[in-house]
Design a protein around this motif. Structure first.
Motif, PDB file in Angstrom:
ATOM      1  N   PHE A  42      68.550  16.258  21.672  1.00 53.49           N
ATOM      2  CA  PHE A  42      67.591  17.010  20.859  1.00 53.49           C
ATOM      3  C   PHE A  42      67.952  18.492  20.823  1.00 53.49           C
ATOM      4  CE2 PHE A  42      65.338  13.325  22.580  1.00 53.49           C
ATOM      5  CZ  PHE A  42      64.888  12.725  21.409  1.00 53.49           C
ATOM      6  N   ASN A  43      69.192  18.788  21.253  1.00 53.65           N
ATOM      7  CA  ASN A  43      69.719  20.159  21.233  1.00 53.65           C
ATOM      8  C   ASN A  43      68.926  21.083  22.155  1.00 53.65           C
ATOM      9  OD1 ASN A  43      71.769  21.838  20.262  1.00 53.65           O
ATOM     10  ND2 ASN A  43      70.368  22.814  18.780  1.00 53.65           N
ATOM     11  N   LYS A  44      68.363  20.509  23.210  1.00 55.74           N
ATOM     12  CA  LYS A  44      67.575  21.271  24.174  1.00 55.74           C
ATOM     13  C   LYS A  44      68.393  21.485  25.434  1.00 55.74           C
ATOM     14  CE  LYS A  44      63.106  21.228  26.524  1.00 55.74           C
ATOM     15  NZ  LYS A  44      61.878  20.446  26.785  1.00 55.74           N
ATOM     16  N   LEU A  45      68.431  22.744  25.914  1.00 62.85           N
ATOM     17  CA  LEU A  45      69.267  23.070  27.068  1.00 62.85           C
ATOM     18  C   LEU A  45      68.561  22.774  28.389  1.00 62.85           C
ATOM     19  CD1 LEU A  45      71.978  24.292  27.961  1.00 62.85           C
ATOM     20  CD2 LEU A  45      70.864  26.546  27.965  1.00 62.85           C
ATOM     21  N   GLU A  46      67.273  23.117  28.481  1.00 59.10           N
ATOM     22  CA  GLU A  46      66.540  22.901  29.736  1.00 59.10           C
ATOM     23  C   GLU A  46      65.868  21.528  29.691  1.00 59.10           C
ATOM     24  OE1 GLU A  46      63.854  26.129  30.203  1.00 59.10           O
ATOM     25  OE2 GLU A  46      65.425  27.629  30.534  1.00 59.10           O
ATOM     26  N   GLN A  47      66.034  20.768  30.757  1.00 61.91           N
ATOM     27  CA  GLN A  47      65.484  19.423  30.845  1.00 61.91           C
ATOM     28  C   GLN A  47      64.350  19.407  31.877  1.00 61.91           C
ATOM     29  OE1 GLN A  47      66.903  17.695  28.470  1.00 61.91           O
ATOM     30  NE2 GLN A  47      68.383  19.372  28.241  1.00 61.91           N
ATOM     31  N   THR A  48      63.386  18.531  31.653  1.00 62.40           N
ATOM     32  CA  THR A  48      62.241  18.439  32.567  1.00 62.40           C
ATOM     33  C   THR A  48      62.052  17.012  33.042  1.00 62.40           C
ATOM     34  OG1 THR A  48      60.687  18.072  30.754  1.00 62.40           O
ATOM     35  CG2 THR A  48      61.040  20.360  31.443  1.00 62.40           C
ATOM     36  N   ALA A 106      65.206  21.984  34.958  1.00 61.44           N
ATOM     37  CA  ALA A 106      66.565  22.342  35.418  1.00 61.44           C
ATOM     38  C   ALA A 106      67.536  22.193  34.254  1.00 61.44           C
ATOM     39  CB  ALA A 106      66.985  21.457  36.582  1.00 61.44           C
ATOM     40  N   SER A 107      68.708  22.771  34.396  1.00 63.65           N
ATOM     41  CA  SER A 107      69.738  22.678  33.357  1.00 63.65           C
ATOM     42  C   SER A 107      71.115  22.742  34.005  1.00 63.65           C
ATOM     43  CB  SER A 107      69.571  23.800  32.330  1.00 63.65           C
ATOM     44  OG  SER A 107      69.773  25.059  32.941  1.00 63.65           O
ATOM     45  N   ASN A 108      72.101  22.164  33.307  1.00 58.80           N
ATOM     46  CA  ASN A 108      73.500  22.249  33.770  1.00 58.80           C
ATOM     47  C   ASN A 108      74.409  22.821  32.682  1.00 58.80           C
ATOM     48  OD1 ASN A 108      73.566  20.160  31.987  1.00 58.80           O
ATOM     49  ND2 ASN A 108      74.586  18.672  33.341  1.00 58.80           N
ATOM     50  N   GLY A 109      73.841  23.454  31.690  1.00 63.13           N
ATOM     51  CA  GLY A 109      74.620  24.064  30.625  1.00 63.13           C
ATOM     52  C   GLY A 109      74.920  23.148  29.466  1.00 63.13           C
TER      53      GLY A 109
END
Length: 534
Positions: A111-117, A103-106
């Motif tokens: 680590f400059n990563k947009l999508e988190q798991t 999921a992501s919230n923008g």
């Protein structure tokens, strides 16, 4: 956030001034995945994704279902709550595993990563399952007077509570038994989960039987008990015999970079067998293995041939072979066979040999003419001494004159045939025995020296021969039809001379073959001395 300020004037008046500001700090979400423990009886099974970040508005990406060891089993579309597809009750255990939500919230993380798991484990309690790596074990094999371990692999959450083994429906007493031993241990097993083979944490359940007897070869059933319905698996224990060593392994023919070998299959021990040939350049240490064919238990037994290719020209090779059956039992190796690929020199020598054969045929015609002349002169009343002085041909019989009558005196054998065979030095020469072996008899080959030296007895090479010579000898011919020839590779001048072949245990015919060795550097000069009657 509140900021306040004061001075002496405001303090005397009992107060001060302050102002406030609301700060909105955004950050990427942390994600947790939650799910209750399910049972195989639960038709509805869900997994929930709980992100925690600012802003709290999320985009849900794909879900992944993985095994404990990281294999991706399946993927689903993204949403907060994943409802698992319904399957048959006995297959619901396959929903167990790790579920990963993305999921992501923008907002990017550190680590400059947009999508988190985030991930969590889902567990479905169910009846034990015999895994896919057990399905192929419906037949297991053992040998008389030896121990055998009959085993199955199982996936079970929770672990089964009891194991019962039966033989042909009769319970096997495994407690305090010297013959039977029951065991189970943790093991990594392999199973097909939603159509994909993956590794799982499971158990190995084993029944060990000591000192196998004939009546131990039977049907065995293992029953696993738990809080769910019992599960059973039946396996058949069969006797596994070792295949016979392939017989009459010999070279049939050769070419520049290949040669063909032949053998007679033996018993496969009651199972389909596969033949393997190993070869290496003589003197090297590494064997190369090739599969050279199969024979099923119902297949008619016949002589087999196989071409070993991609070899070096003009080289000596060591070969051996063995058979292995479906019960994974392997025969011993055959004796090492020495085989040769053809060299360019051998091709040249073939032309020379052809010329020699032509000369021999011409001389035979001359010799026949001599005999005819002798017979004519004898019929005309010529003096017998004159005839003997001018021409003599050894027919294998001694003619003794008694008036006008002749008495034939037999030699040691009924008939001795003499043939001449020529071979170029360094080539391979085959001495062919014309006799077909009767039932229960063998063809014997020997070299006529004083005393004679036996080379071959049936398919066996005399083990007392010098190693250098023994490795150059091969028993060739169609053994199935009863023909056994002597092949000598890398012939040398010392190999020249007379050789005999005859049938064992008889006083019948003997064939003598005179082997003449030709060297390419010498002139081919075959001289025959005979007296031509006048």
């Amino acid at each position: 956030m509140i900021c306040g300020a004061s001075n002496e004037a405001t303090l005397e008046q009992g107060g001060g001034v302050e102002t406030s500001k609301i700060l909105n700090i955004t950050y990427a979400p942390d994600i947790t995945v939650t799910s209750p423990i399910y049972s195989q009886n639960d038709a509805i099974r869900t997994v929930t994704c709980d992100p925690s970040g600012n802003p709290d508005s999320y985009i849900y990406h794909k879900w992944q279902h993985k095994s404990k060891y990281g294999d991706i089993i399946r993927e689903f579309g993204g949403n907060k709550t994943l409802k698992l597809p319904d399957v048959q009750v006995r297959l619901r255990y396959q929903d167990s595993g790790e579920y990963v939500c993305t999921a992501s919230n923008g907002i990017k993380n550190t680590f400059n990563k947009l999508e988190q798991t985030g991930s969590g484990l889902v567990s479905v309690n169910a009846q034990p399952v015999f895994t896919s790596d057990t399905i192929d074990r419906v037949k297991q094999f053992g040998e008389i007077n030896k121990a055998v371990a009959i085993y199955v692999n199982v996936y079970s959450v929770p672990k089964f509570t009891n194991v019962v083994w039966t033989r042909d429906g009769i319970p096997i007493p495994t407690q305090n038994s010297a013959k039977y031993q029951l065991s189970s241990s943790s093991s990594i097993v392999q199973d097909k989960i939603h159509g994909k083979e993956v590794q799982l944490d499971g158990y190995n359940v084993t029944l060990t039987i000591h000192d196998l007897e004939a009546n131990d070869f039977a049907n065995y059933t293992v029953t696993l008990k738990s809080g769910f319905p019992d599960v059973k698996f039946i396996t058949v224990l069969e006797s596994a015999s070792v295949p016979d060593i392939p017989g009459n392994f010999s070279q049939r023919d050769s070419a520049f970079t290949s040669f063909t070998v032949q053998w007679d299959p033996g018993s496969g021990g009651g199972y389909k067998q596969t033949f393997y040939i190993q070869y290496r350049v003589q003197g090297s240490s590494k064997w190369t293995s090739v599969s050279s064919g199969e024979e099923d238990i119902n297949e008619q037994r016949r002589r087999r041939t196989y071409e070993v290719s991609n070899l070096q020209e003009g080289k000596a090779y060591e070969l051996r072979m063995y058979a292995e059956n479906k019960a994974m039992k392997r025969s011993n190796f055959t004796d090492v066979l020495i085989a040769f690929t053809t060299s360019s020199a051998s091709t040249t020598s073939s032309v020379v040999i052809g010329a020699v054969v032509g000369v021999v045929v011409t001389l035979v015609i001359v010799c026949t003419s001599c005999i005819v002349i002798l017979l004519i002169k004898r019929s005309q009343g010529k003096d017998q001494k004159e005839k003997n002085d001018k021409c003599y041909v050894n027919t294998g019989f001694q003619n003794i004159q008694n008036g006008d009558e002749y008495e034939e005196v037999e030699n040691k054998f009924e008939l001795t045939k003499v043939e001449t065979v020529s071979g170029v030095k360094g080539s391979t020469v085959q001495l062919e025995c014309p006799y077909k072996t009767p039932q229960g008899k063998r063809i014997l080959w020997s070299r006529k020296t004083n005393p004679a030296i036996q080379y071959i007895d049936g398919t066996n090479i005399n083990p007392d021969l010098p190693a250098e010579l023994k490795f150059r000898l091969t028993v060739t011919g169609d053994h199935t039809a009863g023909y056994y020839h002597l092949s000598i590779s890398d012939v040398r001048e010392s190999d020249g001379g007379p050789y005999e072949c005859f049938v064992s245990g008889t006083s019948g015919s003997v064939t003598t073959l005179q082997l003449t060795i030709i060297t390419l550097k010498e002139d081919i000069n075959m001289r025959f001395k005979m007296a031509i009657p006048s």
